[in-house]
Design a protein around this motif. Structure first.
Motif, PDB file in Angstrom:
ATOM      1  N   LEU A 119       0.825  -1.211   0.000  1.00 30.70           N
ATOM      2  CA  LEU A 119       0.000   0.000   0.000  1.00 30.70           C
ATOM      3  C   LEU A 119       0.856   1.258   0.000  1.00 30.70           C
ATOM      4  N   SER A 120       2.008   1.214   0.676  1.00 38.67           N
ATOM      5  CA  SER A 120       2.900   2.373   0.666  1.00 38.67           C
ATOM      6  C   SER A 120       3.446   2.641  -0.728  1.00 38.67           C
ATOM      7  N   ALA A 121       3.752   1.564  -1.484  1.00 42.38           N
ATOM      8  CA  ALA A 121       4.260   1.742  -2.845  1.00 42.38           C
ATOM      9  C   ALA A 121       3.179   2.265  -3.771  1.00 42.38           C
ATOM     10  N   LEU A 122       1.953   1.761  -3.600  1.00 33.73           N
ATOM     11  CA  LEU A 122       0.861   2.215  -4.461  1.00 33.73           C
ATOM     12  C   LEU A 122       0.436   3.639  -4.133  1.00 33.73           C
ATOM     13  N   ARG A 123       0.702   4.084  -2.916  1.00 35.19           N
ATOM     14  CA  ARG A 123       0.374   5.458  -2.509  1.00 35.19           C
ATOM     15  C   ARG A 123       1.655   6.207  -2.139  1.00 35.19           C
ATOM     16  N   ALA A 124       2.642   6.094  -2.996  1.00 38.21           N
ATOM     17  CA  ALA A 124       3.949   6.695  -2.709  1.00 38.21           C
ATOM     18  C   ALA A 124       3.839   8.207  -2.554  1.00 38.21           C
ATOM     19  N   ASN A 125       4.619   8.713  -1.584  1.00 40.46           N
ATOM     20  CA  ASN A 125       4.713  10.151  -1.322  1.00 40.46           C
ATOM     21  C   ASN A 125       3.382  10.748  -0.877  1.00 40.46           C
ATOM     22  N   THR A 126       2.560   9.938  -0.210  1.00 36.99           N
ATOM     23  CA  THR A 126       1.337  10.440   0.408  1.00 36.99           C
ATOM     24  C   THR A 126       1.482  10.327   1.925  1.00 36.99           C
ATOM     25  N   TRP A 127       0.490  10.830   2.640  1.00 36.99           N
ATOM     26  CA  TRP A 127       0.567  10.780   4.095  1.00 36.99           C
ATOM     27  C   TRP A 127       0.591   9.333   4.595  1.00 36.99           C
ATOM     28  N   PHE A 128      -0.128   8.436   3.878  1.00 31.02           N
ATOM     29  CA  PHE A 128      -0.110   7.024   4.276  1.00 31.02           C
ATOM     30  C   PHE A 128       1.290   6.443   4.122  1.00 31.02           C
ATOM     31  N   ASP A 129       1.953   6.756   3.026  1.00 32.47           N
ATOM     32  CA  ASP A 129       3.301   6.253   2.785  1.00 32.47           C
ATOM     33  C   ASP A 129       4.262   6.761   3.854  1.00 32.47           C
ATOM     34  N   TYR A 130       4.207   8.048   4.151  1.00 37.57           N
ATOM     35  CA  TYR A 130       5.098   8.606   5.175  1.00 37.57           C
ATOM     36  C   TYR A 130       4.827   7.997   6.544  1.00 37.57           C
ATOM     37  N   GLY A 131       3.538   7.827   6.873  1.00 37.34           N
ATOM     38  CA  GLY A 131       3.200   7.250   8.176  1.00 37.34           C
ATOM     39  C   GLY A 131       3.621   5.795   8.288  1.00 37.34           C
ATOM     40  N   ALA A 132       3.400   5.028   7.220  1.00 37.79           N
ATOM     41  CA  ALA A 132       3.767   3.617   7.244  1.00 37.79           C
ATOM     42  C   ALA A 132       5.275   3.440   7.341  1.00 37.79           C
ATOM     43  N   MET A 133       6.039   4.246   6.597  1.00 33.93           N
ATOM     44  CA  MET A 133       7.491   4.126   6.655  1.00 33.93           C
ATOM     45  C   MET A 133       8.043   4.628   7.993  1.00 33.93           C
ATOM     46  N   PHE A 134       7.361   5.591   8.612  1.00 31.77           N
ATOM     47  CA  PHE A 134       7.784   6.027   9.945  1.00 31.77           C
ATOM     48  C   PHE A 134       7.584   4.910  10.956  1.00 31.77           C
ATOM     49  N   VAL A 135       6.420   4.254  10.879  1.00 36.87           N
ATOM     50  CA  VAL A 135       6.155   3.136  11.792  1.00 36.87           C
ATOM     51  C   VAL A 135       7.156   2.009  11.563  1.00 36.87           C
ATOM     52  N   SER A 136       7.450   1.706  10.297  1.00 33.31           N
ATOM     53  CA  SER A 136       8.391   0.624  10.010  1.00 33.31           C
ATOM     54  C   SER A 136       9.807   0.982  10.460  1.00 33.31           C
ATOM     55  N   SER A 137      10.181   2.247  10.333  1.00 36.38           N
ATOM     56  CA  SER A 137      11.509   2.656  10.796  1.00 36.38           C
ATOM     57  C   SER A 137      11.632   2.520  12.307  1.00 36.38           C
ATOM     58  N   VAL A 138      10.596   2.927  13.022  1.00 34.04           N
ATOM     59  CA  VAL A 138      10.610   2.798  14.485  1.00 34.04           C
ATOM     60  C   VAL A 138      10.617   1.326  14.886  1.00 34.04           C
ATOM     61  N   GLY A 139       9.785   0.522  14.220  1.00 39.84           N
ATOM     62  CA  GLY A 139       9.743  -0.896  14.544  1.00 39.84           C
ATOM     63  C   GLY A 139      11.040  -1.610  14.250  1.00 39.84           C
ATOM     64  N   PHE A 140      11.741  -1.179  13.209  1.00 39.60           N
ATOM     65  CA  PHE A 140      13.015  -1.809  12.868  1.00 39.60           C
ATOM     66  C   PHE A 140      14.127  -1.381  13.813  1.00 39.60           C
ATOM     67  N   ALA A 141      14.022  -0.166  14.376  1.00 36.24           N
ATOM     68  CA  ALA A 141      15.091   0.361  15.216  1.00 36.24           C
ATOM     69  C   ALA A 141      14.993  -0.110  16.668  1.00 36.24           C
ATOM     70  N   ILE A 142      13.781  -0.348  17.158  1.00 37.80           N
ATOM     71  CA  ILE A 142      13.607  -0.724  18.559  1.00 37.80           C
ATOM     72  C   ILE A 142      13.903  -2.214  18.735  1.00 37.80           C
ATOM     73  N   PRO A 143      14.766  -2.584  19.675  1.00 36.28           N
ATOM     74  CA  PRO A 143      15.055  -4.012  19.897  1.00 36.28           C
ATOM     75  C   PRO A 143      13.854  -4.736  20.469  1.00 36.28           C
ATOM     76  N   SER A 144      13.833  -6.045  20.273  1.00 40.46           N
ATOM     77  CA  SER A 144      12.670  -6.842  20.664  1.00 40.46           C
ATOM     78  C   SER A 144      12.452  -6.846  22.176  1.00 40.46           C
ATOM     79  N   PHE A 145      13.540  -6.816  22.966  1.00 37.40           N
ATOM     80  CA  PHE A 145      13.340  -6.856  24.417  1.00 37.40           C
ATOM     81  C   PHE A 145      12.686  -5.576  24.923  1.00 37.40           C
ATOM     82  N   LEU A 146      12.964  -4.425  24.252  1.00 39.59           N
ATOM     83  CA  LEU A 146      12.307  -3.182  24.642  1.00 39.59           C
ATOM     84  C   LEU A 146      10.842  -3.202  24.228  1.00 39.59           C
ATOM     85  N   VAL A 147      10.559  -3.731  23.052  1.00 36.69           N
ATOM     86  CA  VAL A 147       9.165  -3.872  22.620  1.00 36.69           C
ATOM     87  C   VAL A 147       8.402  -4.761  23.591  1.00 36.69           C
ATOM     88  N   ALA A 148       9.014  -5.865  24.011  1.00 33.75           N
ATOM     89  CA  ALA A 148       8.357  -6.765  24.961  1.00 33.75           C
ATOM     90  C   ALA A 148       8.088  -6.065  26.284  1.00 33.75           C
TER      91      ALA A 148
END
Length: 311
Positions: A119-148
């Motif tokens: 959906l981010s690729a199909l709606r590139a450079n929209t608010w959905f794309d920016y929000g989804a990539m922000f969430v994915s960046s945060v999820g990728f950066a936070i270690p699993s033990f902190l998420v737990a």
């Protein structure tokens, strides 16, 4: 395809032998005594009897050959630290829990990550794309033990009466939700970014323009032509990630008090329990090998050109 599977299975034999040999050598380099459970020294006569019982007094190549024979006959040997316990018993009782945890985390990562990236690729450079990539960046950066830890804090203390998810144990589907999310959040974010980048590249290909010019429905172009070819990088990464989720879940198991095999792996390394470490290492190596074999098979369905080239 059959020739590919047979060839990969044959190559599994030298890989397993190499894994056993490296683990065998490295474990013997660790100083310590697996039979010493306290600060008191073991009498020399008892030490000799224990070494003779478990075959540790024999030359290293004899021990290695004996262990290899046991692996290929399905006997991983007894535990040196846990009295009256075999490695087969530990695997039989606790490995299914770790396998289920890793599988659920992988399912969460794929079910959420791939649609999010698409959906981010199909709606590139929209608010959905920016929000989804922000969430994915945060999820990728936070270690699993902190998420737990955060999940336990909010769902046990803050939102406990609204979302009654257990924060310990492995009984019932409710207790499996939070550990699966904590373990699968990082891979989910990675799959989302990988799918988005691959789809953006695929959408620029000439055959996509041709399909649209021929009047094909946009949904068919996306699902059949774009998504199918965009999933090849995702499938490539899915094999090693699945092995990582199954083999690297001991932190999540410890935080959520899950009776998996991870804690046995850690205590076996610190306690110099050679047979348990080697048995679990061989088992986890087999998981990675099988995952990569499944990836190769999926390649043939996603891109027939690779199937023809490998046949």
């Amino acid at each position: 395809m059959t020739a590919l599977v047979v060839r990969r299975l044959i190559w599994t034999i030298p890989v397993i032998l190499l894994v056993i040999f490296l683990t065998f050598v490295l474990m013997r380099q660790i100083e310590g005594n697996p039979f010493r459970t306290s600060e008191r020294a073991i009498p020399e006569s008892i030490q000799r009897n224990l070494e003779e019982k478990y075959g540790l007094d024999r030359p290293w190549y004899v021990q290695y050959a004996k262990y290899v024979r046991g692996v290929f006959t399905g006997d991983l040997g007894p535990s040196l630290v846990l009295r009256n316990r075999d490695v087969n018993d530990i695997v039989r009782e606790h490995f299914p829990v770790s396998l289920q945890l890793g599988g659920l985390a992988m399912l969460f990562a794929l079910v959420v990550g791939i649609p999010l990236g698409m959906l981010s690729a199909l709606r590139a450079n929209t608010w959905f794309d920016y929000g989804a990539m922000f969430v994915s960046s945060v999820g990728f950066a936070i270690p699993s033990f902190l998420v737990a830890t955060l999940l336990i804090y909010y769902f046990a203390l803050q939102w406990g009466e609204y979302f009654p998810f257990p924060t310990s144990g492995w009984e019932g589907w409710e207790s499996k939700v939070l550990p699966s999310i904590a373990l699968g959040l990082g891979p989910m974010a990675y799959f989302a970014r990988l799918t988005r980048g691959s789809m953006l590249e695929t959408l620029q290909q000439d055959y996509i323009r041709t399909a649209r010019a021929k009047g094909l429905r946009w949904r068919r172009v996306v699902v059949v032509h774009t998504l199918r070819n965009s999933l090849i990088p995702v499938v490539t990464a899915a094999g090693p990630i699945l092995g990582f989720l199954i083999t690297g879940s001991f932190i999540i198991e410890q935080i959520f008090a899950i009776p998996g095999i991870g804690r046995y792996y850690v205590t076996a390394v610190t306690g110099r329990d050679y047979s348990v470490v080697m048995g679990l290492t061989v088992l986890l190596a087999l998981i990675v090998i099988v995952a990569n074999l499944v990836v190769d098979i999926l390649y043939g369905f996603l891109d027939p050109r690779t199937r023809d080239a490998r046949a």
